[in-house]
Design a protein around this motif. Structure first.
Motif, PDB file in Angstrom:
ATOM      1  N   THR A 176       0.812  -1.216   0.000  1.00 31.41           N
ATOM      2  CA  THR A 176       0.000   0.000   0.000  1.00 31.41           C
ATOM      3  C   THR A 176       0.845   1.266   0.000  1.00 31.41           C
ATOM      4  O   THR A 176       0.566   2.207  -0.759  1.00 31.41           O
ATOM      5  CB  THR A 176      -0.933   0.000   1.226  1.00 31.41           C
ATOM      6  OG1 THR A 176      -1.762  -1.162   1.180  1.00 31.41           O
ATOM      7  CG2 THR A 176      -1.800   1.239   1.247  1.00 31.41           C
ATOM      8  N   SER A 226       0.764   3.904  -3.065  1.00 31.19           N
ATOM      9  CA  SER A 226       0.156   5.204  -2.810  1.00 31.19           C
ATOM     10  C   SER A 226       1.061   6.338  -3.290  1.00 31.19           C
ATOM     11  O   SER A 226       0.594   7.298  -3.923  1.00 31.19           O
ATOM     12  CB  SER A 226      -0.134   5.353  -1.312  1.00 31.19           C
ATOM     13  OG  SER A 226      -0.698   6.614  -1.030  1.00 31.19           O
ATOM     14  N   ASN A 283       0.138   8.991  -6.287  1.00 29.24           N
ATOM     15  CA  ASN A 283      -0.009  10.411  -5.984  1.00 29.24           C
ATOM     16  C   ASN A 283       1.058  11.294  -6.617  1.00 29.24           C
ATOM     17  O   ASN A 283       0.795  12.468  -6.902  1.00 29.24           O
ATOM     18  CB  ASN A 283       0.009  10.619  -4.460  1.00 29.24           C
ATOM     19  CG  ASN A 283      -1.171   9.971  -3.776  1.00 29.24           C
ATOM     20  OD1 ASN A 283      -2.255   9.852  -4.354  1.00 29.24           O
ATOM     21  ND2 ASN A 283      -0.978   9.538  -2.537  1.00 29.24           N
ATOM     22  N   MET A 300      -6.837   0.051  -2.000  1.00 31.85           N
ATOM     23  CA  MET A 300      -5.737   0.529  -2.836  1.00 31.85           C
ATOM     24  C   MET A 300      -5.963   0.165  -4.292  1.00 31.85           C
ATOM     25  O   MET A 300      -5.620   0.933  -5.197  1.00 31.85           O
ATOM     26  CB  MET A 300      -4.421  -0.092  -2.334  1.00 31.85           C
ATOM     27  CG  MET A 300      -3.162   0.518  -2.954  1.00 31.85           C
ATOM     28  SD  MET A 300      -2.879   2.211  -2.414  1.00 31.85           S
ATOM     29  CE  MET A 300      -3.148   3.126  -3.924  1.00 31.85           C
ATOM     30  N   THR A 304      -8.234   2.572  -5.794  1.00 34.26           N
ATOM     31  CA  THR A 304      -7.632   3.907  -5.896  1.00 34.26           C
ATOM     32  C   THR A 304      -6.688   4.005  -7.088  1.00 34.26           C
ATOM     33  O   THR A 304      -6.781   4.940  -7.898  1.00 34.26           O
ATOM     34  CB  THR A 304      -6.865   4.231  -4.599  1.00 34.26           C
ATOM     35  OG1 THR A 304      -7.776   4.213  -3.497  1.00 34.26           O
ATOM     36  CG2 THR A 304      -6.210   5.597  -4.688  1.00 34.26           C
TER      37      THR A 304
END
Length: 609
Positions: free
Chosen positions: A282, A286, A290, A324, A327
């Motif tokens: 994760t 992430s 991002n 995740m 996302t």
């Protein structure tokens, strides 16, 4: 008895040797007698601890005797008695080191051989190892031999001492010691794996050193750390991933800052193998989502490949959470979409509408050039997210992805044949260059094989057995595989293995996919010409964007598509419509693929000279 044999080595029946006078021999005999008395006191019932220490001091003082035979006696006494006396561990270790470096080769050899009997853990061993490490890099062969002997007998103490020394050691000491420790871990890997305490001490030492390392040291030590058996389970593998994430300084990473990328990229890359063991991915994913994923084109190709490969391994990890996946999944799909051709463009107005919506049509125009490595990584990532969270992409997006993959797969057929033919030639070569090319060719074949396999899995995401059989092309296991063509039956799927026919509009822009062509076989196929060999480079393969022309309508529709790519006959383009989401064309009310019809003898196509 052993000690007395050492003492009488150069004498005959206790008589003096020719080069010793009676006075020296008498003195040595008196010294030996006092040593035996001290030895008996150490090994017998001792009244107090102080008496035992006093007896050991007598033995230590005799180590400075000028008689080499006395010093050889001290080696035997010291090895047997010193580990039992913790209070004099430091003095005993210094005496032992003095004997190891003795000017007399017989004494020095006796000390090195005697080190093999130091099997019991004690404060004396810790002190000896500490003194040995202070001589790194070794310039004395006897010290180096004693070090290797004790390193194999007491690896836990060695790595505990090294963990203390290495952070503040000089560069030459650090380099030499890390080299010896790495070699020791490699050589004794099987023995260390049976002792959990030893592996824990190795892990603690390596993690301490990795907190501040050079790029070369990082590349040398991380594989050793990951190979430890204690990190094969998901929970412990996650500990290493968390360490790497802290080391990567992910919070500071920026696309335009090379220094932060130099920290993040290697740490993310080394985490890939741990993701495959079920470690939680994760945190890294992430950061990738991002800060990096949306602007990957700003990075060089080598860095991009590393990031995409690690992302694919993270998305295939059992540690990927559904949150995740939901996302990062859409962002990965968008990136994959940028590297695939657009098969459903109706006319010029549709193109303009798509460009107005902000879709990167300029990238999709390069349909003749595919980076298969990018596609493999992104496909693996998207599939991993879909398998974990099916709502990652919509049904329309999935249908569009499958249609685009049909075009990519169609163009891999001549490319794959070229790779297979070249591989047969290169495998006959036994030189180093030929073996390197064989490895590259196998990687390319595995890449294409995986793309086709993922194409099938996208229609059947619940097929866990097929998903588990996929091995990423960059893994060493991929070199051992033998690949069979991934073919899908008509009733189950519409994956193509041939060449797709592309129609252009009046303005020269790309139009509809007219049909998926199955290469003919049998006696009629010999007149269609040979398929040219494709380039070997897996990352970029240029495919000519030819504008096909229709042939006589008397021939079968499938033969028209194939002949138009090979022969190029003149004539108007027949009107067809596209069944969206399937990538299969129809004409009128006829069903199925028209390429299944066999050409009549009267419509046989002959290449013009």
């Amino acid at each position: 008895m052993f000690v007395w044999c050492v003492w009488s080595h150069n004498t005959k029946r206790g008589e003096p040797s020719s080069h010793l006078d009676k006075q020296v021999v008498n003195f040595s005999m008196m010294a030996a007698s006092s040593l035996y008395a001290a030895y008996d006191k150490l090994n017998g019932p001792v009244a107090t601890e102080s008496e035992g220490n006093e007896a050991l001091k007598v033995i230590l003082e005799a180590a400075s005797s000028e008689d080499a035979r006395i010093r050889r006696l001290i080696v035997s006494f010291l090895i047997e008695c010193a580990p039992k006396r913790k209070a004099l561990a430091k003095e005993s270790a210094q005496c032992f080191m003095k004997l190891v470096t003795d000017e007399d080769p017989a004494v020095s050899k006796e000390a090195v051989i005697g080190a093999k009997r130091l099997k019991q853990e004690s404060a004396f061993i810790d002190q000896v190892l500490q003194l040995l490490l202070s001589h790194v890099p070794f310039k004395n062969e006897q010290i180096e031999a004693a070090f290797h002997t004790l390193a194999q007998l007491h690896p836990e103490e060695l790595f505990n001492q090294s963990r203390i020394i290495l952070p503040d050691a000089d560069e030459d000491v650090r380099e030499a010691l890390l080299g010896m420790l790495s070699k020791l871990i490699e050589q004794e890997r099987a023995a260390f794996a049976e002792n959990r305490a030893v592996e824990e001490s190795i892990a603690a030492c390596l993690l301490k050193v990795l907190e501040d390392v050079s790029k070369e040291e990082f590349g040398m030590l991380m594989p050793l750390l990951k190979a430890l058996t204690i990190y094969q389970q998901p929970e412990r593998a996650t500990e290493v991933v968390e360490f790497l994430y802290r080391l990567s300084e992910a919070s500071e990473v920026k696309l335009d800052d090379e220094e932060t990328l130099e920290m993040f990229v290697p740490c993310f890359q080394q985490s890939g193998e741990l993701f495959q063991r079920g470690a939680d991915s994760t945190a890294f994913l992430s950061t990738m989502h991002n800060k990096l994923l949306m602007d990957l084109e700003k990075l060089d190709q080598a860095t991009t490949i590393i990031l995409l490969r690690a992302t694919a391994e993270g998305c295939h990890s059992a540690g990927l959470t559904p949150e995740m996946a939901r996302t990062i999944g859409p962002a990965l799909y968008a990136e994959l979409y940028n590297h695939l051709p657009e098969p459903e463009v109706d006319d010029d107005s549709d193109n303009d509408d798509k460009e107005d919506k902000g879709e990167p049509a300029a990238k999709r125009e390069k349909a003749g050039t595919f980076n298969y490595s990018y596609i493999e990584c992104l496909l693996g990532s998207v599939y991993g997210c879909i398998a974990k969270a099916p709502s990652t992409v919509t049904l329309n997006e999935l249908s569009h992805l499958i249609s685009s993959l049909d075009l990519v797969i169609a163009r891999t057929t001549p490319y794959t044949r070229g790779l297979e033919n070249t591989l047969k030639v290169k495998q006959a070569s036994l030189d180093e260059k030929g073996l390197a090319q064989v490895k590259q060719l196998k990687t390319a074949l595995c890449t294409i094989h995986n793309i086709r396999s993922y194409r099938v899995l996208l229609k059947h995401p619940d097929d866990s057995k097929a998903a588990a059989s996929i091995v990423f092309s960059w893994h060493p296991q991929a070199q051992e595989q033998s690949f069979k063509p991934v073919r899908v039956t008509k009733g189950r799927d519409s994956s193509s293995q041939g060449v797709a026919k592309v129609v252009t509009t009046k303005t020269g822009k790309r139009g509809r996919i007219q049909g998926i062509y199955q290469p003919p076989s049998g006696r009629y196929s010999k007149n269609l010409g040979k398929i040219p060999e494709a380039a070997v480079d897996v990352n970029k393969t240029s495919t000519p964007q030819a504008t096909p022309k229709a042939v006589s309508r008397k021939a079968g529709a499938g033969m028209q598509a194939g002949a138009s790519m090979q022969a190029g006959s003149a004539g108007p383009t027949p009107t067809r419509r596209v069944v969206k989401g399937r990538g299969v064309s129809r004409r009128g009310s006829s069903g199925g693929m028209s390429s299944q019809k066999k050409p009549a003898a009267s419509t046989r196509i002959v290449r013009k000279k």
